[in-house]
Design a protein around this motif. Structure first.
Motif, short mmCIF file in Angstrom:
data_model
loop_
_atom_site.label_atom_id
_atom_site.label_comp_id
_atom_site.label_asym_id
_atom_site.label_seq_id
_atom_site.Cartn_x
_atom_site.Cartn_y
_atom_site.Cartn_z
N GLY A 1 0.82 -1.21 0.00
CA GLY A 1 0.00 0.00 0.00
C GLY A 1 0.85 1.25 0.00
O GLY A 1 0.59 2.20 -0.76
N ARG A 2 1.89 1.27 0.83
CA ARG A 2 2.78 2.44 0.88
C ARG A 2 3.62 2.55 -0.38
O ARG A 2 3.90 3.65 -0.87
CB ARG A 2 3.68 2.37 2.12
CG ARG A 2 2.92 2.57 3.42
CD ARG A 2 3.91 2.84 4.56
NE ARG A 2 4.81 1.72 4.75
CZ ARG A 2 4.55 0.66 5.52
NH1 ARG A 2 3.39 0.58 6.15
NH2 ARG A 2 5.43 -0.30 5.66
N PHE A 3 4.03 1.40 -0.92
CA PHE A 3 4.81 1.38 -2.16
C PHE A 3 4.01 2.00 -3.30
O PHE A 3 4.49 2.87 -4.03
CB PHE A 3 5.19 -0.07 -2.49
CG PHE A 3 5.85 -0.26 -3.82
CD1 PHE A 3 7.12 0.22 -4.07
CD2 PHE A 3 5.21 -0.96 -4.84
CE1 PHE A 3 7.74 0.03 -5.30
CE2 PHE A 3 5.81 -1.16 -6.07
CZ PHE A 3 7.08 -0.66 -6.30
N PHE A 4 2.74 1.61 -3.43
CA PHE A 4 1.91 2.15 -4.51
C PHE A 4 1.46 3.58 -4.22
O PHE A 4 1.15 4.32 -5.16
CB PHE A 4 0.73 1.23 -4.80
CG PHE A 4 1.05 0.15 -5.80
CD1 PHE A 4 0.88 0.39 -7.15
CD2 PHE A 4 1.55 -1.07 -5.40
CE1 PHE A 4 1.20 -0.58 -8.09
CE2 PHE A 4 1.87 -2.05 -6.32
CZ PHE A 4 1.70 -1.81 -7.67
N ASP A 5 1.44 3.98 -2.96
CA ASP A 5 1.22 5.40 -2.66
C ASP A 5 2.31 6.22 -3.33
O ASP A 5 2.05 7.25 -3.97
CB ASP A 5 1.26 5.65 -1.15
CG ASP A 5 -0.02 5.26 -0.44
OD1 ASP A 5 -1.05 5.08 -1.14
OD2 ASP A 5 0.00 5.13 0.79
N PHE A 6 3.55 5.77 -3.18
CA PHE A 6 4.69 6.47 -3.78
C PHE A 6 4.58 6.45 -5.31
O PHE A 6 4.74 7.48 -5.97
CB PHE A 6 6.00 5.80 -3.34
CG PHE A 6 7.24 6.46 -3.89
CD1 PHE A 6 7.91 7.41 -3.14
CD2 PHE A 6 7.75 6.11 -5.13
CE1 PHE A 6 9.06 8.02 -3.64
CE2 PHE A 6 8.89 6.71 -5.64
CZ PHE A 6 9.55 7.67 -4.89
N VAL A 7 4.31 5.27 -5.85
CA VAL A 7 4.21 5.12 -7.31
C VAL A 7 3.11 6.02 -7.86
O VAL A 7 3.27 6.69 -8.88
CB VAL A 7 3.93 3.65 -7.67
CG1 VAL A 7 3.64 3.51 -9.16
CG2 VAL A 7 5.12 2.78 -7.29
N ASP A 8 1.96 6.04 -7.17
CA ASP A 8 0.80 6.80 -7.62
C ASP A 8 1.09 8.30 -7.63
O ASP A 8 0.74 9.02 -8.57
CB ASP A 8 -0.37 6.52 -6.68
CG ASP A 8 -1.71 6.53 -7.41
OD1 ASP A 8 -1.72 6.79 -8.63
OD2 ASP A 8 -2.74 6.27 -6.77
N VAL A 9 1.76 8.77 -6.57
CA VAL A 9 2.02 10.21 -6.45
C VAL A 9 3.12 10.66 -7.39
O VAL A 9 3.02 11.70 -8.04
CB VAL A 9 2.39 10.57 -5.00
CG1 VAL A 9 2.92 11.99 -4.90
CG2 VAL A 9 1.18 10.40 -4.08
N HIS A 10 4.17 9.86 -7.50
CA HIS A 10 5.35 10.31 -8.25
C HIS A 10 5.36 9.89 -9.72
O HIS A 10 6.13 10.45 -10.50
CB HIS A 10 6.62 9.83 -7.54
CG HIS A 10 6.86 10.50 -6.23
ND1 HIS A 10 7.23 11.82 -6.13
CD2 HIS A 10 6.73 10.06 -4.96
CE1 HIS A 10 7.36 12.15 -4.85
NE2 HIS A 10 7.05 11.10 -4.12
N GLY A 11 4.54 8.91 -10.07
CA GLY A 11 4.34 8.57 -11.48
C GLY A 11 5.59 8.56 -12.33
O GLY A 11 6.40 7.64 -12.27
#
Length: 240
Positions: A93-103
């Motif tokens: 969840g935290r990993f994809f938070d980063f991926v989602d925000v930073h694209g």
């Protein structure tokens, strides 16, 4: 009436500001498409002043890369309490938070962006992967992993990375489903390896012993069991 006075930043404070500005711009556009002029304008300073703090765009990119890498590596840290499946799901969840925000910034981080071929950039990226690898081993409580376990963990870290990069191209799979699937992928990789190696079988049994029926790994078992009736209807020749 009062007049606002712009506070003069110290050297390190200004450097950190520029890194933050660059990282924000890189999150929405490829670093190749972001100019020093744009970074300077976003920071509210002149182009020559940017070069006062960084010799060029490459050095600024690498500094932004370092900050992003440190943040990403931190996403794999998790208290070692409770079932492993639930812990990995929180990590994803935290990993994809980063991926989602930073694209695009994440894509540049893992693919090298304008720093392709740079030994510094490659070293930073390898550090992220190594940090994730070590964190997963720590969750397993294993300091000196056998060869097959090391292969499983490194393969899973690579799978999470490549899955995130593919997902960014259209986000066609719901993010929550993908996070859960990656946790299931970890269990599946362990299970396949356990079929070939007694030591890995022991690792898998140790993992499953701490799981709950309604946890991520329990859900995977339920999903697989539900497939059994369907598999029995598949012609035998198609399974060979």
């Amino acid at each position: 009436m009062t007049t606002g006075v712009r506070r003069r930043m110290g050297v390190e404070e200004r450097r950190q500001q520029l890194i933050g500005v660059a990282l924000e711009l890189f999150s929405h556009r490829s670093p190749d498409d972001v100019s020093i002029d744009e970074i300077a304008a976003a920071a509210g300073i002149s182009r020559p002043l940017v070069y006062h703090y960084f010799p060029g765009k490459q050095s600024l990119y690498e500094a932004a890369l370092r900050r992003a890498a440190d943040e990403l590596a931190g996403r794999f840290q998790e208290p070692r309490e409770g079932p492993l499946g639930a812990r990995l799901l929180r990590v994803m969840g935290r990993f994809f938070d980063f991926v989602d925000v930073h694209g695009l910034g994440f894509s540049a981080l893992m693919r090298g962006g304008p720093a392709v071929g740079s030994s510094n950039a490659n070293a930073v990226i390898d550090e992220v992967r190594q940090a994730a690898y070590e964190q997963i081993l720590a969750h397993l409580g294993i300091d000196d992993p056998p060869a097959r376990l090391a292969l499983v963990v490194r393969s899973w870290v690579s799978l999470a990375e490549s899955t995130a990069l593919i997902w960014l191209d259209g986000r066609r799979i719901p993010r929550a489903e993908l996070e859960l699937q990656l946790v299931h992928d970890f269990a599946a990789l362990c299970a396949v390896s356990a079929a070939y190696d007694e030591e890995m079988a022991g690792v898998l049994l140790h993992i499953l012993a701490g799981e709950q029926a309604d946890g991520p790994f329990g859900e995977l078992v339920g999903r697989l069991i539900s497939l059994v009736p369907s598999l029995s209807q598949v012609p035998a020749q198609r399974l060979r």
